[in-house]
Design a protein around this motif. Structure first.
Motif, PDB file in Angstrom:
ATOM      1  N   VAL A 131       0.823  -0.876   0.185  1.00  0.00           N
ATOM      2  CA  VAL A 131      -0.302  -0.488  -0.046  1.00  0.00           C
ATOM      3  C   VAL A 131       1.119   1.311  -0.305  1.00  0.00           C
ATOM      4  O   VAL A 131       1.843   1.333   1.145  1.00  0.00           O
ATOM      5  CB  VAL A 131      -0.874   0.267   1.020  1.00  0.00           C
ATOM      6  CG1 VAL A 131      -1.601   0.989   0.761  1.00  0.00           C
ATOM      7  CG2 VAL A 131      -1.934  -1.282   1.319  1.00  0.00           C
ATOM      8  N   PHE A 132       0.485   2.042  -0.882  1.00  0.00           N
ATOM      9  CA  PHE A 132       1.633   3.534  -0.611  1.00  0.00           C
ATOM     10  C   PHE A 132       0.501   4.176  -1.084  1.00  0.00           C
ATOM     11  O   PHE A 132      -0.511   4.826  -1.568  1.00  0.00           O
ATOM     12  CB  PHE A 132       2.354   3.732  -2.254  1.00  0.00           C
ATOM     13  CG  PHE A 132       2.814   2.362  -2.930  1.00  0.00           C
ATOM     14  CD1 PHE A 132       4.221   2.598  -2.425  1.00  0.00           C
ATOM     15  CD2 PHE A 132       2.675   1.111  -3.143  1.00  0.00           C
ATOM     16  CE1 PHE A 132       5.197   1.608  -2.748  1.00  0.00           C
ATOM     17  CE2 PHE A 132       2.892  -0.127  -3.701  1.00  0.00           C
ATOM     18  CZ  PHE A 132       4.727   0.494  -3.483  1.00  0.00           C
ATOM     19  N   HIS A 133       0.769   5.596  -0.397  1.00  0.00           N
ATOM     20  CA  HIS A 133      -0.055   6.764  -0.005  1.00  0.00           C
ATOM     21  C   HIS A 133       1.101   8.147  -0.754  1.00  0.00           C
ATOM     22  O   HIS A 133       1.770   7.893  -0.529  1.00  0.00           O
ATOM     23  CB  HIS A 133      -0.154   7.828   1.553  1.00  0.00           C
ATOM     24  CG  HIS A 133      -0.863   6.488   2.263  1.00  0.00           C
ATOM     25  ND1 HIS A 133      -0.644   6.203   4.301  1.00  0.00           N
ATOM     26  CD2 HIS A 133      -1.756   5.372   1.720  1.00  0.00           C
ATOM     27  CE1 HIS A 133      -1.392   5.264   4.637  1.00  0.00           C
ATOM     28  NE2 HIS A 133      -1.800   4.828   3.038  1.00  0.00           N
ATOM     29  N   LYS A 134       0.534   9.028  -1.126  1.00  0.00           N
ATOM     30  CA  LYS A 134       1.082  10.001  -1.711  1.00  0.00           C
ATOM     31  C   LYS A 134       1.442  11.492  -0.741  1.00  0.00           C
ATOM     32  O   LYS A 134       0.403  11.407   0.643  1.00  0.00           O
ATOM     33  CB  LYS A 134       0.085  11.058  -2.747  1.00  0.00           C
ATOM     34  CG  LYS A 134       0.051   9.842  -4.033  1.00  0.00           C
ATOM     35  CD  LYS A 134      -0.357  10.949  -5.346  1.00  0.00           C
ATOM     36  CE  LYS A 134      -0.914   9.964  -6.421  1.00  0.00           C
ATOM     37  NZ  LYS A 134      -0.126   9.728  -6.351  1.00  0.00           N
ATOM     38  N   GLU A 166       5.308   3.813   0.959  1.00  0.00           N
ATOM     39  CA  GLU A 166       4.274   2.502   1.274  1.00  0.00           C
ATOM     40  C   GLU A 166       4.465   2.731   2.756  1.00  0.00           C
ATOM     41  O   GLU A 166       5.475   2.805   3.247  1.00  0.00           O
ATOM     42  CB  GLU A 166       5.608   1.250   0.602  1.00  0.00           C
ATOM     43  CG  GLU A 166       4.747  -0.276   0.866  1.00  0.00           C
ATOM     44  CD  GLU A 166       5.890  -1.127   0.332  1.00  0.00           C
ATOM     45  OE1 GLU A 166       5.543  -2.316   0.775  1.00  0.00           O
ATOM     46  OE2 GLU A 166       7.080  -1.148  -0.371  1.00  0.00           O
ATOM     47  N   ASN A 167       3.273   1.703   2.907  1.00  0.00           N
ATOM     48  CA  ASN A 167       3.155   1.583   4.349  1.00  0.00           C
ATOM     49  C   ASN A 167       2.931   0.009   4.884  1.00  0.00           C
ATOM     50  O   ASN A 167       2.641  -0.980   4.304  1.00  0.00           O
ATOM     51  CB  ASN A 167       2.068   2.623   5.362  1.00  0.00           C
ATOM     52  CG  ASN A 167       1.890   3.707   4.578  1.00  0.00           C
ATOM     53  OD1 ASN A 167       2.544   4.531   5.874  1.00  0.00           O
ATOM     54  ND2 ASN A 167       1.693   4.198   3.152  1.00  0.00           N
ATOM     55  N   LEU A 168       3.264   0.125   6.143  1.00  0.00           N
ATOM     56  CA  LEU A 168       3.253  -1.519   6.315  1.00  0.00           C
ATOM     57  C   LEU A 168       1.751  -1.360   6.352  1.00  0.00           C
ATOM     58  O   LEU A 168       1.255  -0.990   7.240  1.00  0.00           O
ATOM     59  CB  LEU A 168       4.273  -1.938   7.924  1.00  0.00           C
ATOM     60  CG  LEU A 168       4.358  -3.422   8.397  1.00  0.00           C
ATOM     61  CD1 LEU A 168       4.901  -4.376   7.249  1.00  0.00           C
ATOM     62  CD2 LEU A 168       4.780  -3.162   9.567  1.00  0.00           C
ATOM     63  N   VAL A 169       1.817  -3.751   6.523  1.00  0.00           N
ATOM     64  CA  VAL A 169       0.783  -3.739   6.931  1.00  0.00           C
ATOM     65  C   VAL A 169       0.899  -4.734   7.598  1.00  0.00           C
ATOM     66  O   VAL A 169       1.451  -5.488   7.111  1.00  0.00           O
ATOM     67  CB  VAL A 169      -0.881  -4.302   5.415  1.00  0.00           C
ATOM     68  CG1 VAL A 169      -1.543  -4.889   5.422  1.00  0.00           C
ATOM     69  CG2 VAL A 169      -0.611  -3.038   4.433  1.00  0.00           C
TER      70      VAL A 169
END
Length: 214
Positions: free
Chosen positions: A96-99, A110-113
Motif C-alpha cells: 500500500v502506497f500513500h501520496k 509504502e506503508n506497513l500492513v
C-alpha cells in the motif's frame, strides 16, 4: 543507484499490470514460472522492487487497486501479488502506497500492513472434533455441526486449518484480507475477514469476522 535497486534489461521487461486511473504501469522479468525484479512506473518516475514475486498464470495476475483506504480524501495505490497457488491454496501479499508531500515534491510512500496470519494467531481460537468445528473471536463463538458433511474420520484435520487461501481486496473503501478456514483437504467451512484501518502509521486490524460457507 541504491543497493536495493536492480536494473532490468529493456528487452526482457514485460508489462504485467497497469492502471490508467492511477497512472501506474508494472513491469517484471518472466523467469521459471514467476515474474521477478518488478519495476513500477509512477509519477513519471521509476521505482524498483527486486524482491516482489508473482506467478505468471494470468488468472492470478498482479492487481492494481486505487481507493482512498486511509480516509484522507486522496486515493491510495494498492498492489496485490500472488506468490503461489494450488488446489485449495493461494498465497497473496499486499503493498500500500500513500501520496505524501516532501521538500522534493510529491512521493508515494509504502506503508506497513500487519500480517493477517499474526492477527489471527493473536485474536482467533479454534477447535475441531468429529462432530463440530468452533471458531472463537473475542466473545463471539461460531459452532458448526459437521456431521452432515460426512467427512471420513481419517481425512479430518486435528484442528481447523487457517490460511491455505489468503487474498486481499478493497471493500467499502477498506482494505480487507480474507483467510480460509478448512477442516479437511477438500472441505472449507468459511473465511476469516480482517478489515484494516490506518492507525499509528500502519494498517492494523479494525475488525475480524468469520463468514461461513453457505
Amino acid at each position: 543507484m541504491s543497493s536495493n535497486q536492480v536494473l532490468i534489461n529493456a528487452e526482457s521487461k514485460t508489462i504485467v499490470a497497469k492502471s490508467e486511473e492511477a497512472k501506474v504501469v508494472l513491469y517484471a522479468v518472466k523467469s521459471d514460472g514467476m515474474y521477478r525484479n518488478f519495476e513500477m512506473k509512477i509519477n513519471k518516475g521509476m521505482r524498483f522492487f527486486p524482491f516482489w514475486l508473482n506467478v505468471t498464470n494470468p488468472t492470478y495476475a498482479p492487481e492494481i487497486l486505487y481507493k482512498d483506504i486511509n480516509r484522507d480524501g486522496i486515493k491510495d495505490l494498492i498492489i496485490v501479488l500472488t506468490r503461489g497457488y494450488g488446489t485449495g491454496a493461494r498465497d497473496s501479499e499486499v503493498h500500500v502506497f500513500h501520496k505524501i508531500r516532501t521538500n522534493i515534491g510529491e512521493v508515494d510512500k509504502e506503508n506497513l500492513v500487519d500480517n493477517p496470519t499474526a492477527i489471527i494467531l493473536k485474536n482467533v481460537k479454534t477447535s475441531l472434533s468429529k462432530h463440530q468445528a468452533i471458531v472463537r473471536i473475542g466473545n463471539r463463538k461460531t459452532i458448526i455441526n459437521i456431521d452432515s458433511l460426512h467427512i471420513p474420520q481419517e481425512h479430518l484435520f486435528s484442528d481447523i486449518a487457517l490460511g491455505n487461501i489468503k487474498h486481499y481486496d478493497v471493500i467499502n473503501d477498506h482494505l480487507v484480507a480474507s483467510v480460509s478456514a478448512q477442516i479437511s483437504p477438500t472441505t472449507f467451512i468459511g473465511m476469516l475477514e480482517i478489515t484494516y484501518e490506518f492507525k499509528d502509521k500502519m494498517y492494523q486490524a479494525k475488525k475480524i469476522e468469520f463468514k461461513r460457507v453457505k
